[in-house]
Motif scaffolding. Structure first.
Motif, PDB file in Angstrom:
ATOM      1  N   ARG A   1      24.369 -13.746 -48.028  1.00  0.00           N
ATOM      2  CA  ARG A   1      23.420 -13.102 -47.117  1.00  0.00           C
ATOM      3  C   ARG A   1      23.821 -11.645 -46.938  1.00  0.00           C
ATOM      4  O   ARG A   1      25.009 -11.323 -46.830  1.00  0.00           O
ATOM      5  CB  ARG A   1      23.439 -13.791 -45.749  1.00  0.00           C
TER       6      ARG A   1
ATOM      7  N   LEU B   1      20.202 -20.706 -42.496  1.00  0.00           N
ATOM      8  CA  LEU B   1      20.420 -20.204 -43.849  1.00  0.00           C
ATOM      9  C   LEU B   1      21.919 -19.999 -44.029  1.00  0.00           C
ATOM     10  O   LEU B   1      22.499 -19.054 -43.488  1.00  0.00           O
ATOM     11  CB  LEU B   1      19.679 -18.888 -44.084  1.00  0.00           C
TER      12      LEU B   1
ATOM     13  N   ASN C   1      24.657 -19.121 -46.525  1.00  0.00           N
ATOM     14  CA  ASN C   1      24.798 -18.482 -47.830  1.00  0.00           C
ATOM     15  C   ASN C   1      25.776 -17.317 -47.689  1.00  0.00           C
ATOM     16  O   ASN C   1      25.484 -16.346 -46.992  1.00  0.00           O
ATOM     17  CB  ASN C   1      23.432 -17.971 -48.320  1.00  0.00           C
TER      18      ASN C   1
ATOM     19  N   ALA D   1      17.082 -19.512 -50.895  1.00  0.00           N
ATOM     20  CA  ALA D   1      17.389 -18.227 -50.265  1.00  0.00           C
ATOM     21  C   ALA D   1      16.279 -17.200 -50.455  1.00  0.00           C
ATOM     22  O   ALA D   1      16.109 -16.297 -49.632  1.00  0.00           O
ATOM     23  CB  ALA D   1      18.709 -17.673 -50.807  1.00  0.00           C
TER      24      ALA D   1
ATOM     25  N   CYS E   1      20.459 -12.570 -51.914  1.00  0.00           N
ATOM     26  CA  CYS E   1      19.372 -12.604 -50.937  1.00  0.00           C
ATOM     27  C   CYS E   1      18.683 -11.238 -50.846  1.00  0.00           C
ATOM     28  O   CYS E   1      19.268 -10.205 -51.195  1.00  0.00           O
ATOM     29  CB  CYS E   1      19.913 -12.970 -49.553  1.00  0.00           C
TER      30      CYS E   1
ATOM     31  N   ASP F   1      23.432  -9.954 -44.343  1.00  0.00           N
ATOM     32  CA  ASP F   1      23.947  -9.739 -42.985  1.00  0.00           C
ATOM     33  C   ASP F   1      25.158 -10.629 -42.708  1.00  0.00           C
ATOM     34  O   ASP F   1      25.528 -10.819 -41.553  1.00  0.00           O
ATOM     35  CB  ASP F   1      22.841 -10.033 -41.953  1.00  0.00           C
ATOM     36  N   GLU F   2      25.789 -11.147 -43.767  1.00  0.00           N
ATOM     37  CA  GLU F   2      26.941 -12.015 -43.580  1.00  0.00           C
ATOM     38  C   GLU F   2      28.159 -11.218 -43.143  1.00  0.00           C
ATOM     39  O   GLU F   2      28.270 -10.021 -43.422  1.00  0.00           O
ATOM     40  CB  GLU F   2      27.227 -12.766 -44.895  1.00  0.00           C
TER      41      GLU F   2
ATOM     42  N   ASN G   1      15.567 -12.293 -44.491  1.00  0.00           N
ATOM     43  CA  ASN G   1      15.847 -13.701 -44.726  1.00  0.00           C
ATOM     44  C   ASN G   1      14.587 -14.542 -44.508  1.00  0.00           C
ATOM     45  O   ASN G   1      13.732 -14.207 -43.687  1.00  0.00           O
ATOM     46  CB  ASN G   1      16.949 -14.190 -43.786  1.00  0.00           C
TER      47      ASN G   1
END
Length: 593
Positions: free
Chosen positions: A197, A192, A194, A158, A182, A199-200, A186
C-alpha cells in the motif's frame, strides 16, 4: 572487501556470455584449499548484506527471529476482527483466490486454517480464460447472493476498484489480502492488507517482498490472536497449529519468485521442514507425482511442484490446486496430482509452440529496450512462462500478448533494476491499457490490439534508460574460486548451509579452473553436457541448461577443443553413482589461455 569487488575475478573482463566477473563480496579464492570451508557460510551471509552483528539470526532463520507483529500492517487488526466475527457467528465466508500457485496456496492456507477453527469456508478460483485475473464485480455479487456475507480475496483485489465497489453496494464485506503494487487511491473494502500500500507504514513496507501467501499467514496469526483474546479457545476447542501451514507458505513464496530474504527465508527454511513430514495429504501426493525420492529442496518448489499447481490454472481447471492442497482424502489427492502432472505435460507442449512463434518475432526488435511480442491463437495460460524465457534469452524486459480478436491478454517479466509493475500501472493510467498491474519483476495486463504499437513505444520511452543502466552494469557475481580438486561434496554441503536460496538471496556461484572439456555433447532440450578435466588431475561433470543455441553453448561445443577455460556456475551434488560426486551447472565460461 569492497576493493576486491572492483577488480575482475581471474582477470575476466568479458566472458563467453559477454559479462565481466566480479566478486559478490570479498575475494574468496580457495584454490585447492578446503580448510577454509568453516568460514564459507559467514562470507556468504556478509556478501548478501547481513550485518556482522546479525549473523547468528541468519545462519538458521526461524520465525521467532523474523516474524513481525502483524498489527504493524495497516488494516490487519480490522481484517482479523472481521474474520473472527465471521468465525464466532458462523457466517458464510468465501476465499477468492488467484489461479496461480501463490493464489492457490493462499486460498488453501486460509481454508485449512478456518476448517481447523471449526468453520467450513468456501473457496472460489476464477477461470483464467473466461474471467481473467482478479475479482470481478459479477462474481463477487453472485457469491453474496449465494450466501457469503464475507469474501476474502487473496493474491488479488488491490487494484479491483470497480469490482469491490459493486460488492460494497451489494452489502458484501470484502477483505483484500494482496501483495501487488497499489494505486494512490485504495479500493473500497472492509480491509486492505497489503505491505505495498502506498500509505503503508515504513516498518510494514520493509516486508513488501512477501508473497500473498506470506501476508495470508500473518493474517492467520492475527486471527488466532484475536480469537484467543475473545476466549474462543475453551473446552475442547484447541488453537490451530499455524506452523503446520508453512509448507503452503514455502511453496507459494518460491513459486511466485518472491525474494528469499528476511522473513521469506525463514518461511521457506521452516516450510521445507514441514513439507518433509508429509502431513498435508495433497502436498504429499504432489511430491510423489513429481517423482521426488527425497525431501523437497527449495529448487523443487519452483521447478517441480509449483509448475504442476500452475498447470491447473493455465491449461486445465483453475480449482485443482486448491482442491489438492485442502483435501484430506489420499485417493482424491493422488487422482488430482496425477491430473495436474498430465496437464503440466500438456502445458509444456503448448508453451513450446508459443515460444517458437514469439522468438520468430524477435528479429525486428534488436533495438527495443522492451520486447513486446503478440500473436493470435497463443494460449493465455503460457504467455507468462514464455515472457520469462524471452527475458532470459535476451536479457531485456519482455511482454508476451495473446490476441483474441481486438483484445489481448499480456504477461510481462522484467530484469533486475527495472520496475515493470510500476510502468504497467502508469501505462494503464495513461489510457494505453484496459487493465494492468503487478510488481517489479512481473506484471499482467489487458490491452486493445490497436494500442499495442503505442504501448511498445511508450514502454521503450519509459524504461529505456533503466534497461540501459541495467545492461551496462551487467556482470557475473561470483562467491568463490577454486581448482577442480576443491569441487567436492563437502564444499557443496558448506555452500548449502547458507540457504535456502532464491531471488534476492542468490545461490552461491563458483569459478572452477583452469580446465579442458572432454566428451562435450548436447542432451535433452538443448542442454550442453561435458566432462571437465583440471591441471590438478581432477575431473568433474558439468551441464549448461538450455545453452546449445547460445554463444556460450556454441563456444563450449565447437570452440573449446585444445583450449583451457574457467567455468562459472552452481555446485551441486550428483548422487546417481555409488557415492555422491560434486558437479557444476555452468552459467558462464571464459578462456583461461
Amino acid at each position: 572487501m569492497a576493493s576486491h569487488s572492483l577488480r575482475p575475478v581471474l582477470g575476466v573482463e568479458r566472458s563467453l556470455s559477454g559479462k565481466s566477473w566480479r566478486w559478490r563480496g570479498g575475494n574468496m579464492d580457495l584454490g585447492e584449499a578446503s580448510g577454509a570451508l568453516d568460514d564459507v557460510v559467514t562470507q556468504l551471509l556478509l556478501s548478501r548484506g547481513v550485518e556482522r552483528d546479525d549473523l547468528d539470526r541468519h545462519r538458521a532463520p526461524t520465525l521467532r527471529a523474523f516474524l513481525p507483529d502483524p498489527s504493524h500492517f495497516r488494516d490487519m487488526d480490522t481484517a482479523a476482527e472481521r474474520l473472527a466475527q465471521a468465525v464466532m457467528t458462523g457466517e458464510t465466508v468465501t476465499i477468492y483466490g488467484d489461479y496461480d500457485v501463490d493464489g492457490a496456496t493462499s486460498a488453501a492456507l486460509l481454508v485449512r486454517l478456518l476448517r481447523s477453527l471449526g468453520h467450513d469456508a468456501r473457496y472460489y478460483i476464477p477461470d483464467r480464460l473466461l474471467e481473467g485475473y482478479g475479482p470481478s464485480g459479477e462474481a463477487l455479487v453472485r457469491l453474496g447472493e449465494e450466501g457469503s456475507s464475507l469474501i476474502v480475496t487473496v493474491d488479488c483485489g488491490a487494484m479491483a476498484h470497480d469490482a469491490l465497489a459493486q460488492a460494497h453496494a451489494a452489502g458484501i464485506d470484502v477483505v483484500v489480502v494482496d501483495h501487488h503494487k497499489c494505486a494512490a487511491e485504495n479500493p473500497v473494502a472492509a480491509a486492505l492488507v497489503n505491505p505495498n500500500r502506498l500509505d503503508e507504514s515504513a516498518e510494514a513496507s520493509e516486508h513488501g517482498h512477501l508473497a500473498a501467501v506470506g501476508v495470508a499467514f500473518l493474517l492467520g496469526v492475527a486471527l488466532v490472536r484475536t480469537l484467543r483474546a475473545r476466549d474462543y479457545f475453551v473446552g475442547d476447542r484447541k488453537e490451530p497449529d499455524l506452523m503446520a501451514l508453512l509448507d503452503l507458505v514455502a511453496l507459494g513464496t518460491v513459486a511466485d519468485v518472491a525474494q528469499i530474504r528476511g522473513l521469506n527465508r525463514a518461511f521457506v527454511a521452516q516450510g521445507l521442514r514441514v513439507m518433509a513430514r508429509r502431513a498435508n495429504v495433497g502436498m504429499a501426493a504432489l511430491i510423489d507425482a513429481s517423482r521426488l525420492k527425497r525431501s523437497p529442496q527449495c529448487s523443487d518448489l519452483g521447478f517441480a511442484l509449483g509448475p504442476r499447481i500452475n498447470a491447473g490454472g493455465r491449461v486445465g481447471e483453475s480449482t485443482l490446486g486448491v482442491r489438492l492442497l485442502t483435501t484430506e482424502d489420499p485417493a482424491e489427492a493422488a487422482e488430482i496430482a496425477a491430473q495436474l502432472s498430465a496437464l503440466n505435460e500438456e502445458r509444456r507442449a503448448i508453451e513450446a509452440e508459443v515460444q517458437a512463434a514469439a522468438e520468430a518475432l524477435l528479429e525486428g526488435q534488436h533495438n527495443r529496450a522492451v520486447h513486446v511480442l503478440s500473436g493470435h491463437g497463443w494460449h493465455p495460460g503460457v504467455i507468462g512462462i514464455v515472457a520469462g524465457r524471452i527475458k532470459e534469452k535476451t536479457g531485456k524486459p519482455s511482454l508476451v500478448v495473446a490476441l483474441d480478436g481486438d483484445v489481448g491478454k499480456g504477461s510481462a517479466r522484467s530484469i533486475a533494476g527495472v520496475d515493470l509493475g510500476a510502468a504497467i500501472i502508469a501505462a494503464r493510467e495513461e489510457g494505453l491499457l484496459v487493465a494492468g498491474g503487478g510488481h517489479a519483476m512481473a506484471a499482467g495486463l489487458t490491452v486493445d490490439a490497436g494500442k499495442l504499437a503505442a504501448l511498445a513505444d511508450w514502454l521503450d520511452s519509459r524504461l529505456g534508460a533503466a534497461v540501459a543502466r541495467a545492461k551496462e552494469s551487467e556482470s557475473m557475481p561470483l562467491d568463490l574460486a577454486l581448482a577442480p580438486g576443491g569441487l567436492t561434496p563437502s564444499l557443496v554441503e558448506a555452500l548449502d548451509a547458507a540457504g535456502p536460496f532464491g531471488v534476492g538471496w542468490p545461490a552461491p556461484r563458483v569459478a572452477v579452473g583452469p580446465v579442458r572439456l572432454v566428451k562435450v555433447d548436447v542432451v535433452g532440450t538443448d542442454h550442453v553436457r561435458a566432462i571437465a578435466s583440471g591441471m590438478d588431475g581432477k575431473s568433474f561433470k558439468t551441464i549448461a541448461f538450455r545453452a546449445a543455441e547460445t554463444a556460450l553453448g556454441q563456444a563450449l561445443i565447437h570452440g573449446s577443443r585444445g583450449r583451457t577455460l574457467w567455468l562459472a556456475g552452481r555446485a551441486k551434488i550428483d548422487d546417481w553413482g555409488d557415492r555422491p560426486q560434486a558437479e557444476l551447472q555452468i552459467e558462464d565460461a571464459a578462456w583461461a589461455d
